[in-house]
Design an enzyme around this catalytic site. Structure first.
Site, PDB file in Angstrom:
ATOM      1  N   GLN A   1       0.801  -1.225   0.000  1.00 18.09           N
ATOM      2  CA  GLN A   1       0.000   0.000   0.000  1.00 18.09           C
ATOM      3  C   GLN A   1       0.835   1.276   0.000  1.00 18.09           C
ATOM      4  OE1 GLN A   1      -2.629  -1.732   3.316  1.00 18.09           O
ATOM      5  NE2 GLN A   1      -4.076  -0.508   2.150  1.00 18.09           N
TER       6      GLN A   1
ATOM      7  N   ARG B   1       3.734  -0.110  13.045  1.00 17.15           N
ATOM      8  CA  ARG B   1       3.479  -1.430  12.470  1.00 17.15           C
ATOM      9  C   ARG B   1       3.579  -1.339  10.946  1.00 17.15           C
ATOM     10  NH1 ARG B   1      -2.035  -4.103  11.049  1.00 17.15           N
ATOM     11  NH2 ARG B   1      -1.241  -6.101  10.353  1.00 17.15           N
TER      12      ARG B   1
ATOM     13  N   HIS C   1       1.153  -9.255   4.671  1.00 24.16           N
ATOM     14  CA  HIS C   1      -0.016  -8.395   4.517  1.00 24.16           C
ATOM     15  C   HIS C   1      -0.471  -8.501   3.052  1.00 24.16           C
ATOM     16  CE1 HIS C   1      -2.129  -4.773   6.512  1.00 24.16           C
ATOM     17  NE2 HIS C   1      -2.740  -4.955   5.358  1.00 24.16           N
TER      18      HIS C   1
ATOM     19  N   ASN D   1      -1.652 -10.816   8.467  1.00 16.73           N
ATOM     20  CA  ASN D   1      -2.682  -9.799   8.587  1.00 16.73           C
ATOM     21  C   ASN D   1      -3.995 -10.330   8.004  1.00 16.73           C
ATOM     22  OD1 ASN D   1      -3.552  -6.915   9.025  1.00 16.73           O
ATOM     23  ND2 ASN D   1      -4.041  -7.154   6.858  1.00 16.73           N
ATOM     24  N   GLU D   2      -5.007 -10.399   8.841  1.00 14.56           N
ATOM     25  CA  GLU D   2      -6.370 -10.672   8.410  1.00 14.56           C
ATOM     26  C   GLU D   2      -6.540 -11.879   7.482  1.00 14.56           C
ATOM     27  OE1 GLU D   2      -8.064  -7.063   6.857  1.00 14.56           O
ATOM     28  OE2 GLU D   2      -7.853  -6.013   8.757  1.00 14.56           O
TER      29      GLU D   2
ATOM     30  N   ASN E   1      -7.932  -6.163  14.219  1.00 16.44           N
ATOM     31  CA  ASN E   1      -8.220  -5.052  13.318  1.00 16.44           C
ATOM     32  C   ASN E   1      -9.728  -4.858  13.306  1.00 16.44           C
ATOM     33  OD1 ASN E   1      -5.519  -5.235  12.759  1.00 16.44           O
ATOM     34  ND2 ASN E   1      -5.753  -5.839  10.625  1.00 16.44           N
TER      35      ASN E   1
ATOM     36  N   TYR F   1     -13.082  -2.197  12.302  1.00 13.12           N
ATOM     37  CA  TYR F   1     -13.494  -0.995  11.573  1.00 13.12           C
ATOM     38  C   TYR F   1     -14.941  -0.579  11.767  1.00 13.12           C
ATOM     39  CZ  TYR F   1      -9.001  -0.691   9.287  1.00 13.12           C
ATOM     40  OH  TYR F   1      -7.662  -0.518   9.066  1.00 13.12           O
TER      41      TYR F   1
ATOM     42  N   GLU G   1      -5.236  -2.322  14.022  1.00 12.53           N
ATOM     43  CA  GLU G   1      -5.765  -1.375  13.031  1.00 12.53           C
ATOM     44  C   GLU G   1      -7.129  -0.870  13.480  1.00 12.53           C
ATOM     45  OE1 GLU G   1      -6.146  -2.614   8.916  1.00 12.53           O
ATOM     46  OE2 GLU G   1      -4.200  -3.624   9.004  1.00 12.53           O
TER      47      GLU G   1
ATOM     48  N   TRP H   1      -4.961   3.131  11.747  1.00  9.11           N
ATOM     49  CA  TRP H   1      -4.815   2.875  10.312  1.00  9.11           C
ATOM     50  C   TRP H   1      -5.337   4.103   9.588  1.00  9.11           C
ATOM     51  CZ3 TRP H   1      -2.306  -0.722   7.540  1.00  9.11           C
ATOM     52  CH2 TRP H   1      -2.421  -0.585   6.147  1.00  9.11           C
TER      53      TRP H   1
ATOM     54  N   GLU I   1      -5.519   1.923  -1.344  1.00  9.34           N
ATOM     55  CA  GLU I   1      -6.532   1.186  -0.582  1.00  9.34           C
ATOM     56  C   GLU I   1      -7.102   0.034  -1.429  1.00  9.34           C
ATOM     57  OE1 GLU I   1      -7.420   0.762   2.452  1.00  9.34           O
ATOM     58  OE2 GLU I   1      -9.249  -0.349   2.002  1.00  9.34           O
ATOM     59  N   TRP I   2      -6.223  -0.893  -1.790  1.00 10.71           N
ATOM     60  CA  TRP I   2      -6.626  -2.131  -2.469  1.00 10.71           C
ATOM     61  C   TRP I   2      -7.574  -1.871  -3.647  1.00 10.71           C
ATOM     62  CZ3 TRP I   2      -2.863  -4.926  -0.901  1.00 10.71           C
ATOM     63  CH2 TRP I   2      -2.405  -4.839   0.412  1.00 10.71           C
TER      64      TRP I   2
ATOM     65  N   PHE J   1      -7.269   6.928   4.101  1.00 10.98           N
ATOM     66  CA  PHE J   1      -7.354   6.487   5.493  1.00 10.98           C
ATOM     67  C   PHE J   1      -6.290   7.155   6.373  1.00 10.98           C
ATOM     68  CE2 PHE J   1      -9.914   2.936   3.966  1.00 10.98           C
ATOM     69  CZ  PHE J   1     -10.666   2.581   5.072  1.00 10.98           C
TER      70      PHE J   1
HETATM   71  C1  GAL Z   1      -7.733  -3.667   6.496  1.00 12.55           C
HETATM   72  C2  GAL Z   1      -6.380  -3.887   5.881  1.00 12.55           C
HETATM   73  C3  GAL Z   1      -5.623  -2.650   5.599  1.00 12.55           C
HETATM   74  C4  GAL Z   1      -6.477  -1.484   5.162  1.00 12.55           C
HETATM   75  C5  GAL Z   1      -7.743  -1.371   5.983  1.00 12.55           C
HETATM   76  C6  GAL Z   1      -8.728  -0.321   5.508  1.00 12.55           C
HETATM   77  O1  GAL Z   1      -8.569  -4.722   6.207  1.00 12.55           O
HETATM   78  O2  GAL Z   1      -5.585  -4.708   6.689  1.00 12.55           O
HETATM   79  O3  GAL Z   1      -4.621  -2.963   4.675  1.00 12.55           O
HETATM   80  O4  GAL Z   1      -6.670  -1.475   3.825  1.00 12.55           O
HETATM   81  O5  GAL Z   1      -8.408  -2.576   6.036  1.00 12.55           O
HETATM   82  O6  GAL Z   1      -9.605  -0.834   4.573  1.00 12.55           O
END
Ligand code: GAL
Length: 462
Positions: free
Chosen positions: A18, A75, A119, A164-165, A293, A295, A366, A412, A419-420, A428
């Site tokens: 990223q 991190r 990751h 990661n995840e 993590n 959100y 995160e 994060w 962002e992928w 972010f």
């Molecule tokens: C997580 C991920 C991060 C970042 C974040 C926000 O799932 O580990 O790389 O993209 O979401 O979408």
């Protein structure tokens, strides 16, 4: 003022693909994300991480900015294919040197490195030649890669996160196909997840046996939203519990309790692989801390066995296996990702983890949000993000006051980044990045975070 404990770890987080850019420089091999981004239509505006924030060349400046914020920890992740271009055997010295310099620079700045080994940017060769996470061989390749990292960096790195995840890798990468490697399947996610868990456990065993003298800690970061029952009905309460188990207990139960959750075994039958007794033994206890993590929060309702495919902003999951309908309250604020801002959901999740896994040390590895930041007169007035952090940190503080062993919090993200599948539109960061000039500018939220760290409290105002 309510204060966080003195030794609370205040950090920020990023990941290699990223932010680094330099996607084919100095001997780096391609990863599945390099390949995925090259397929038209997979990423918003067909963007890529080829340059990203150019952290590869700007890491010293980034670490200076972190030091200025007063963060105690950072991190970041290592790109496997930067240090092993094909994922196995050959080691790329320039890759080792790059991460070594980052680590040294962090230590000079009094910032503790927290290193994630994986990751999501799997070396492409492992995908093409070995079917990535679908082939059990990967558990040994990952261990060998981890061995190189412990050996090269472990004298200075004392906090390791294996994966990661794994939920995202499995569901979005092998189930919905919206993330690399882009596979769509109803069974592959559970096979990939199985190998992810075993790969994690094998590398932890290696670390504990071969590198005990380094005296570090090692764990895994799992992601989970909170699921609140839509109504008080027994069915909806059970649906919410089920949804959380399919989310985080999928990965955390084997590690803390020794096997997959019963509800998953019952519903998935043969699609969920089983662990041998030896594997159960290997996996149980394979985390020194609980990396989380988190959100957002959604309502969960029992879907009465009616098969529905609900993928809400990539966070819904393969819900037909769960029979859970997800929704949000129209009154909740939402971020640009469409994710609801529900700080009490964070607290409830922390308490759920605390109870189910018998009071582990938890680190939020995160938490954060995307908003449509605009640069006006050289400043970013991201009041929404500031409030997000303030409210989530207050919820964390309440959880601590109620006995949860929450030991740290990583925002994060340190800066806006790739962002992928959403590309660069979703920002972010605590720092704004101008993706034309690559200039970094601290946002208002970064200034607030700095003050919160200094005062060890989320109750500060700017
Ligand atoms: C997580 C991920 C991060 C970042 C974040 C926000 O799932 O580990 O790389 O993209 O979401 O979408």
């Amino acid at each position: 003022m309510n204060k966080f404990p003195k030794d609370f770890v205040w950090g920020t987080a990023t990941s290699s693909y990223q932010i680094e850019g330099a996607s084919d420089l100095d001997g780096k091999g391609p990863s599945i994300w390099d390949a995925f981004c090259s397929i038209p239509g997979k990423i918003n505006n067909n963007e890529t991480g080829n340059v990203a924030c150019d952290h590869y060349h700007k890491f010293k400046e980034d670490i200076r900015l972190m030091k200025d914020m007063g963060v105690k920890a950072y991190r970041f992740s290592i790109a496997w294919s930067r240090i092993m271009p094909t994922g196995k055997e050959t080691v790329n010295e320039k890759g080792i040197q790059f991460y070594s310099e980052i680590i040294d620079e962090l230590l000079k700045a009094d910032i503790v490195p927290w290193v994630t080994l994986y990751h999501w940017d799997l070396p492409l060769a492992l995908q093409m030649e070995n079917d990535g996470w679908l082939n059990k061989d990967i558990t040994d390749y990952f261990k060998e890669y981890a061995d190189v990292c412990f050996d090269q960096f472990g004298d200075r790195v004392k906090n390791w996160i294996t994966l990661n995840e794994p939920w995202v890798v499995s569901i979005l990468g092998y189930g919905q196909g919206v993330f690399a490697p882009g596979r769509v399947s109803k069974s592959e996610p559970y096979l990939a997840g199985h190998h992810l868990i075993i790969a994690h456990a094998k590398s932890v065993k290696l670390y504990r046996e071969k590198y005990a003298h380094q005296k570090g800690k090692i764990g895994i970061s799992n992601n989970c939203d909170w699921r609140e029952p839509l109504t008080e009905s027994i069915e909806d309460k059970a649906a919410a519990e089920r949804a959380i188990e399919f989310f985080i207990a999928w990965f955390a139960d084997p590690i803390y309790l020794g096997d997959y959750p019963k509800v998953m075994k019952k519903r998935l039958k043969a699609r969920l692989p089983s662990f041998s007794e030896e594997e159960k033994e290997l996996i149980k206890g394979s985390s020194d801390f609980f990396g989380l993590n988190h959100y957002t929060t959604m309502y969960a309702a029992n879907s009465d066995g009616i098969t529905k495919e609900i993928a809400v902003n990539g966070n819904g999951g393969i819900s037909e296996d769960q029979d859970v309908d997800l929704s949000i309250n129209k009154d909740w604020k939402v971020t640009l990702m469409g994710w609801a801002v529900v700080p009490w959901g964070c607290k409830k999740l922390l308490k759920w983890i605390d109870k189910r896994y018998h009071k582990p040390n938890i680190y939020i590895t995160e938490n954060g949000c995307a908003y449509p930041d605009k640069l006006i007169d050289g400043e970013i007035n991201d009041q929404d993000r500031l409030e997000f952090y303030q409210e989530y940190l207050k919820a964390c503080q309440e959880a601590i006051a109620e006995g949860v062993n929450l030991k740290g919090y990583f925002a994060w993200s340190f800066m806006d980044n790739f962002e992928w599948a959403s590309g660069y539109e979703q920002r972010f960061g605590l720092h704004y990045v101008d993706f034309e000039t690559l200039e970094r500018i601290p946002k208002k939220s970064a200034n607030w975070f700095k003050k919160a760290i200094k005062n060890e409290s989320a109750e500060v105002t700017l």
